[in-house]
Design a protein around this motif. Sequence first.
Motif, PDB file in Angstrom:
ATOM      1  N   GLY A   1       0.840  -1.181   0.000  1.00 31.90           N
ATOM      2  CA  GLY A   1       0.000   0.000   0.000  1.00 31.90           C
ATOM      3  C   GLY A   1       0.880   1.238   0.000  1.00 31.90           C
ATOM      4  O   GLY A   1       1.993   1.221   0.511  1.00 31.90           O
ATOM      5  N   CYS A   2       0.371   2.309  -0.590  1.00 32.29           N
ATOM      6  CA  CYS A   2       1.084   3.577  -0.510  1.00 32.29           C
ATOM      7  C   CYS A   2       1.250   3.926   0.969  1.00 32.29           C
ATOM      8  O   CYS A   2       0.297   3.823   1.742  1.00 32.29           O
ATOM      9  CB  CYS A   2       0.294   4.668  -1.223  1.00 32.29           C
ATOM     10  N   PRO A   3       2.480   4.324   1.378  1.00 25.93           N
ATOM     11  CA  PRO A   3       2.677   4.629   2.796  1.00 25.93           C
ATOM     12  C   PRO A   3       1.933   5.875   3.262  1.00 25.93           C
ATOM     13  O   PRO A   3       1.823   6.105   4.464  1.00 25.93           O
ATOM     14  CB  PRO A   3       4.196   4.806   2.909  1.00 25.93           C
ATOM     15  N   PHE A   4       1.436   6.663   2.324  1.00 32.05           N
ATOM     16  CA  PHE A   4       0.841   7.938   2.707  1.00 32.05           C
ATOM     17  C   PHE A   4      -0.654   8.023   2.488  1.00 32.05           C
ATOM     18  O   PHE A   4      -1.292   8.964   2.924  1.00 32.05           O
ATOM     19  CB  PHE A   4       1.512   9.078   1.943  1.00 32.05           C
ATOM     20  N   CYS A   5      -1.192   7.089   1.750  1.00 35.11           N
ATOM     21  CA  CYS A   5      -2.629   7.112   1.537  1.00 35.11           C
ATOM     22  C   CYS A   5      -3.085   5.679   1.338  1.00 35.11           C
ATOM     23  O   CYS A   5      -2.316   4.745   1.554  1.00 35.11           O
ATOM     24  CB  CYS A   5      -3.005   8.016   0.350  1.00 35.11           C
ATOM     25  N   THR A   6      -4.299   5.507   0.940  1.00 31.99           N
ATOM     26  CA  THR A   6      -4.856   4.158   0.879  1.00 31.99           C
ATOM     27  C   THR A   6      -4.708   3.527  -0.492  1.00 31.99           C
ATOM     28  O   THR A   6      -5.240   2.461  -0.742  1.00 31.99           O
ATOM     29  CB  THR A   6      -6.347   4.190   1.261  1.00 31.99           C
ATOM     30  N   THR A   7      -3.947   4.185  -1.386  1.00 35.45           N
ATOM     31  CA  THR A   7      -3.777   3.639  -2.724  1.00 35.45           C
ATOM     32  C   THR A   7      -2.937   2.375  -2.686  1.00 35.45           C
ATOM     33  O   THR A   7      -1.862   2.354  -2.084  1.00 35.45           O
ATOM     34  CB  THR A   7      -3.099   4.682  -3.638  1.00 35.45           C
ATOM     35  N   PHE A   8      -3.406   1.331  -3.343  1.00 34.02           N
ATOM     36  CA  PHE A   8      -2.635   0.100  -3.431  1.00 34.02           C
ATOM     37  C   PHE A   8      -1.613   0.241  -4.551  1.00 34.02           C
ATOM     38  O   PHE A   8      -1.913   0.766  -5.615  1.00 34.02           O
ATOM     39  CB  PHE A   8      -3.550  -1.090  -3.714  1.00 34.02           C
TER      40      PHE A   8
ATOM     41  N   ASN B   1       5.121   7.619 -10.237  1.00 29.23           N
ATOM     42  CA  ASN B   1       4.321   8.786 -10.612  1.00 29.23           C
ATOM     43  C   ASN B   1       3.396   9.194  -9.472  1.00 29.23           C
ATOM     44  O   ASN B   1       3.236  10.384  -9.186  1.00 29.23           O
ATOM     45  CB  ASN B   1       3.463   8.470 -11.851  1.00 29.23           C
ATOM     46  N   HIS B   2       2.805   8.213  -8.846  1.00 29.98           N
ATOM     47  CA  HIS B   2       1.874   8.499  -7.754  1.00 29.98           C
ATOM     48  C   HIS B   2       2.575   9.264  -6.636  1.00 29.98           C
ATOM     49  O   HIS B   2       2.074  10.283  -6.156  1.00 29.98           O
ATOM     50  CB  HIS B   2       1.297   7.191  -7.226  1.00 29.98           C
ATOM     51  N   LEU B   3       3.747   8.790  -6.241  1.00 27.83           N
ATOM     52  CA  LEU B   3       4.443   9.441  -5.132  1.00 27.83           C
ATOM     53  C   LEU B   3       4.936  10.836  -5.515  1.00 27.83           C
ATOM     54  O   LEU B   3       4.950  11.746  -4.685  1.00 27.83           O
ATOM     55  CB  LEU B   3       5.617   8.569  -4.676  1.00 27.83           C
TER      56      LEU B   3
ATOM     57  N   GLU C   1       1.269  12.926  -6.337  1.00 25.33           N
ATOM     58  CA  GLU C   1       0.282  13.029  -5.264  1.00 25.33           C
ATOM     59  C   GLU C   1       0.898  13.462  -3.945  1.00 25.33           C
ATOM     60  O   GLU C   1       0.232  14.043  -3.096  1.00 25.33           O
ATOM     61  CB  GLU C   1      -0.430  11.691  -5.067  1.00 25.33           C
ATOM     62  N   HIS C   2       2.165  13.159  -3.767  1.00 22.62           N
ATOM     63  CA  HIS C   2       2.754  13.400  -2.452  1.00 22.62           C
ATOM     64  C   HIS C   2       4.001  14.275  -2.499  1.00 22.62           C
ATOM     65  O   HIS C   2       4.684  14.427  -1.488  1.00 22.62           O
ATOM     66  CB  HIS C   2       3.073  12.064  -1.782  1.00 22.62           C
ATOM     67  N   GLY C   3       4.315  14.836  -3.664  1.00 17.24           N
ATOM     68  CA  GLY C   3       5.406  15.793  -3.747  1.00 17.24           C
ATOM     69  C   GLY C   3       6.791  15.195  -3.595  1.00 17.24           C
ATOM     70  O   GLY C   3       7.722  15.864  -3.155  1.00 17.24           O
TER      71      GLY C   3
END
Length: 93
Positions: free
Chosen positions: A19-26, A37-39, A42-44
């Motif tokens: 899971g993403c350590p910062f949100c609930t995205t798998f 890309n997500h990190l 979405e998380h800078g």
Amino acid sequence: MEASSVKHTVQLFTHTSTGCPFCTTFQDGEKIDENINHLLQEHGGQLLHVGTETSKNYEGETHHATLALIGFSVVPEKRLPKPGNIRFSQSGE
Ligand SMILES: [Zn+2]
């Protein structure tokens, strides 16, 4: 962002789904590019390093994995579950 300003680092590996350590995205390990890309988006995060890692499993087979290090200048707050999703039950009800 200077590397010296990195306060928090996340490692991503292919073949390792988590899971993403910062949100609930798998995060599917097979899609490490999407995870990066997500990190970043979405998380800078900032891509610090991409490399390969070779290891052998217990059967002696060689495995190649891609690893990526994503750095963050701040430690993102973990998103807590929404209060509405938490239900307390009391005995006697
Ligand atoms: Zn996330």
